[in-house]
Design a protein around this motif. Structure first.
Motif, short mmCIF file in Angstrom:
data_model
loop_
_atom_site.label_atom_id
_atom_site.label_comp_id
_atom_site.label_asym_id
_atom_site.label_seq_id
_atom_site.Cartn_x
_atom_site.Cartn_y
_atom_site.Cartn_z
N LEU A 1 4.07 2.56 2.88
CA LEU A 1 3.92 1.41 1.97
C LEU A 1 5.26 1.03 1.38
CD1 LEU A 1 0.72 2.23 -0.14
CD2 LEU A 1 1.01 0.35 1.48
N ARG A 2 5.99 2.04 0.91
CA ARG A 2 7.27 1.75 0.25
C ARG A 2 8.26 1.12 1.20
NH1 ARG A 2 9.24 7.02 -2.59
NH2 ARG A 2 10.92 5.67 -3.30
N ARG B 1 14.18 -4.87 2.73
CA ARG B 1 13.11 -4.18 3.48
C ARG B 1 12.47 -5.08 4.53
NH1 ARG B 1 12.73 0.85 2.03
NH2 ARG B 1 12.77 1.53 -0.16
N LEU C 1 14.15 6.04 0.35
CA LEU C 1 13.02 6.75 -0.26
C LEU C 1 13.51 7.81 -1.24
CD1 LEU C 1 10.67 7.19 2.83
CD2 LEU C 1 10.33 5.69 0.88
N GLU D 1 1.98 -9.34 3.53
CA GLU D 1 2.68 -9.09 2.27
C GLU D 1 3.93 -9.94 2.11
OE1 GLU D 1 1.94 -7.27 -0.40
OE2 GLU D 1 -0.01 -6.82 0.48
N HIS D 2 4.61 -10.21 3.21
CA HIS D 2 5.93 -10.85 3.08
C HIS D 2 5.94 -12.33 3.43
CE1 HIS D 2 8.07 -7.22 2.17
NE2 HIS D 2 7.62 -6.60 3.24
N TYR E 1 -0.27 -1.50 -5.22
CA TYR E 1 -1.22 -1.65 -4.12
C TYR E 1 -2.44 -0.76 -4.29
CZ TYR E 1 -2.64 -2.30 0.76
OH TYR E 1 -3.32 -2.62 1.90
N TYR F 1 13.75 -5.18 -1.98
CA TYR F 1 12.55 -5.81 -1.40
C TYR F 1 12.97 -6.77 -0.29
CZ TYR F 1 8.33 -8.72 -1.31
OH TYR F 1 7.21 -9.41 -0.93
N ILE G 1 7.59 -0.68 3.76
CA ILE G 1 7.18 -2.05 4.07
C ILE G 1 7.53 -2.97 2.90
CG2 ILE G 1 5.13 -3.50 4.50
CD1 ILE G 1 3.91 -1.20 6.03
N GLY G 2 7.79 -2.38 1.74
CA GLY G 2 8.12 -3.19 0.57
C GLY G 2 6.93 -3.40 -0.34
N ILE G 3 5.94 -2.52 -0.22
CA ILE G 3 4.75 -2.60 -1.06
C ILE G 3 4.82 -1.49 -2.09
CG2 ILE G 3 2.23 -2.44 -1.11
CD1 ILE G 3 2.24 -3.40 1.79
N PHE H 1 -2.30 3.27 8.25
CA PHE H 1 -3.27 3.37 7.15
C PHE H 1 -4.64 3.60 7.75
CE2 PHE H 1 0.18 0.58 5.66
CZ PHE H 1 0.73 1.48 4.78
#
Lengths: 267, 266
Positions: free
Chosen positions: A141-142, B83, B56, B111-112, A151, B80, A144-146, B96
């Motif tokens: 998630l991180r 990314r 990270l 999302e983007h 979220y 952001y 990807i920029g979420i 997921f």
């Protein structure tokens, strides 16, 4: 050796204390961040989506309806049985209605709802986030920029804040219904008279008291579930431990918060 | 090559876990459009290096410039934006589990971008086509094989057409055929999309097959960062033992050994 025992006890106590303070601080930060994204996410390109809130509401709220309904109905009935039994010794059975109306609305409906949601959803939240943590889905998630809090936690918090008070209203109605049913049988009191008398003693304050409690419980269940999930480190066993911890701490948190809240508002 | 050609520049990177130093003065450069393989044994710090490259973890000191921007100094908004130009395929895929394969691949676009649903669906199908997974978009990740999970993760990583692609252990846990197919796919991505690709691996065969340049890590230090051919011919003893698969034969320093055994005991 003897003098080392108290020393090690003090050390353990100190470590526990530091650990608890750290965890409380972490949960507070998590709460503020989740609220921040709810309020400002749209302008920070991290919107909390309505669809996510609805989905979470279905999981934590709507699916909890049967169990909460059953539990609150049974609680109302149990209060009627106990109340009639206790008050009979004073010959004051008819006063049972007031006892049921006040205790269900102010105390039992929010408490039963909170504890059942903590048991159902607190563990599920911790297990889901914990599993995502160990399978690197949170990292995914991180990258990807979420933002993971935006979220995963913000929609959940919103869903809890919406559905827990709603469930509490349902539990109040059904708790009173359980009481009314037993009184109809045990005291030959018609249900409409039961409800009339209940609404005579109940004020808006009693209802808001119960609803305010349920919002506090919503925050507790969400934060303890999510916080324990995010802190999972060691594999499947860690997820198991976090799940147990989320339920136990969630329930005890609710009861303690209930005590403090009642102390502050009922004097 | 000119300096502006560098897609990734790591300078004097030092990182700790607690008090343990994991990376020590790591410096290397990867140019636009090349495949950089980061190689090293278990515990060499290559996974930690990757986590730092992805932003990270925060390093103790040093700088990491991705596409000319120092990610150790970027604020959340700038990170952001950056990314969107980075794709990552994790070792276990990190798909997921609550979403279908298709939804996984669509997620970065949702999302983007503000594209409509059908466009997003078509774009994600195109990427699934690239990784030979067309028709699998309605399956759940749990229903896929190991190789398919890695390919689906790759599809999600490239769905935004990033300029930087990071791939953690592409061949780990795959049979030789699936692993070779994945190598081909990585080479194809570099040639077709001019991506800069960083691959972290300990698989020698795959490393030499795909690498333009190889960085060899050992105990958190860089032993060598050079063209694949130069690494193959290196006569550095640690690199040779890694390449020839000989067990390490470091001599034991008695002082250090004793200190390790007795530390924190008074």
């Amino acid at each position: 050796m003897a003098e080392h025992v108290p020393a090690s006890l003090v050390i353990a106590l100190g470590q526990r204390t530091v650990q608890s303070v750290r965890e409380t601080g972490y949960l507070a930060a998590l709460f503020i961040e989740a609220l921040y994204w709810l309020a400002l996410g749209r302008w920070r390109r991290q919107p909390v989506r309505l669809s996510a809130i609805v989905r979470e509401s279905m999981h934590v709220g709507v699916s909890a309806i049967p169990i909460v309904a059953l539990a609150s109905f049974a609680t109302g009935m149990m209060l009627a049985i106990q109340g009639i039994y206790t008050l009979r010794s004073f010959g004051a059975e008819s006063q049972v209605v007031m006892g049921i109306a006040l205790s269900v609305t102010r105390e039992f409906a929010p408490l039963i709802t909170g504890i059942f949601v903590a048991g159902r959803s607190g563990s599920a939240i911790a297990a889901r986030i914990g599993t995502m943590q160990i399978s690197q889905e949170i990292d995914a998630l991180r990258v990807i920029g979420i933002n993971p809090v935006r979220y995963l936690v913000s929609p959940l918090l919103a869903a809890m804040l919406l559905t827990l008070p709603a469930l509490t209203v349902l539990a109040t109605v059904l708790g009173l219904g359980g009481g009314a049913l037993y009184c109809a049988w045990g005291l030959s009191l018609p249900p409409e008279v039961f409800f009339d008398r209940s609404f005579d003693v109940l004020t808006t304050t009693d209802l808001t008291h119960g609803l305010l409690k349920s919002t506090v419980f919503a925050v507790i269940v969400t934060l303890i579930g999510a916080g324990n999930g995010f802190n999972v480190k060691a594999g499947a066993e860690g997820v198991g431990r976090a799940t147990t911890r989320a339920v136990v701490l969630g329930c005890i948190g609710i009861i303690l918060a209930d005590m403090v809240f009642t102390f502050l508002t009922s004097r | 090559m000119a300096a502006h050609d560098a897609a990734i520049e790591v300078e004097h990177l030092v990182a700790h876990y607690g008090s343990r130093k994991i990376l020590d003065d790591v410096c290397f450069t990867a140019h636009q459009g090349e495949i950089m393989v980061i190689m090293g044994g278990s515990g060499s710090g290559k996974s930690t290096l990757l986590r730092h490259l992805l932003g990270l973890n925060h390093p103790t000191s040093g700088s990491i410039r991705l596409l000319g921007k120092d990610i150790t100094r970027l604020d959340a908004d700038q990170m952001y934006d950056l990314r969107k130009n980075m794709g990552v395929a994790f070792q276990g895929g990190a798909l997921f589990n609550s979403m279908t394969v298709g939804e996984n691949v669509e997620l970065p676009l949702r999302e983007h971008t503000r594209l409509d649903c059908n466009t997003i669906r078509i774009m994600s199908r195109m990427k699934l086509e690239v990784v030979n997974l067309s028709g699998f978009e309605d399956l759940m990740p749990a229903e896929l094989s190991g190789g398919m999970i890695k390919r689906a993760a790759l599809a999600r990583a490239i769905v935004m057409d990033p300029r930087l692609l990071f791939f953690d252990e592409p061949s780990a846990g795959l049979d030789p055929v699936a692993s070779a197919e994945l190598d081909e796919l990585i080479l194809m991505l570099r040639d077709a999309m001019n991506m800069t690709i960083v691959v972290v691996t300990h698989e020698l065969e795959s490393a030499f097959k795909i690498a333009d340049r190889i960085t060899v890590l050992d105990h958190g230090r860089i032993l060598m960062s050079d063209r694949a051919e130069a690494v193959r011919q290196s006569d550095h003893p640690r690199i040779r033992s890694l390449l020839d698969r000989t067990p390490r034969s470091d001599s034991v320093d008695p002082e250090a050994y004793l200190q390790r055994l007795t530390r924190e005991i008074s």
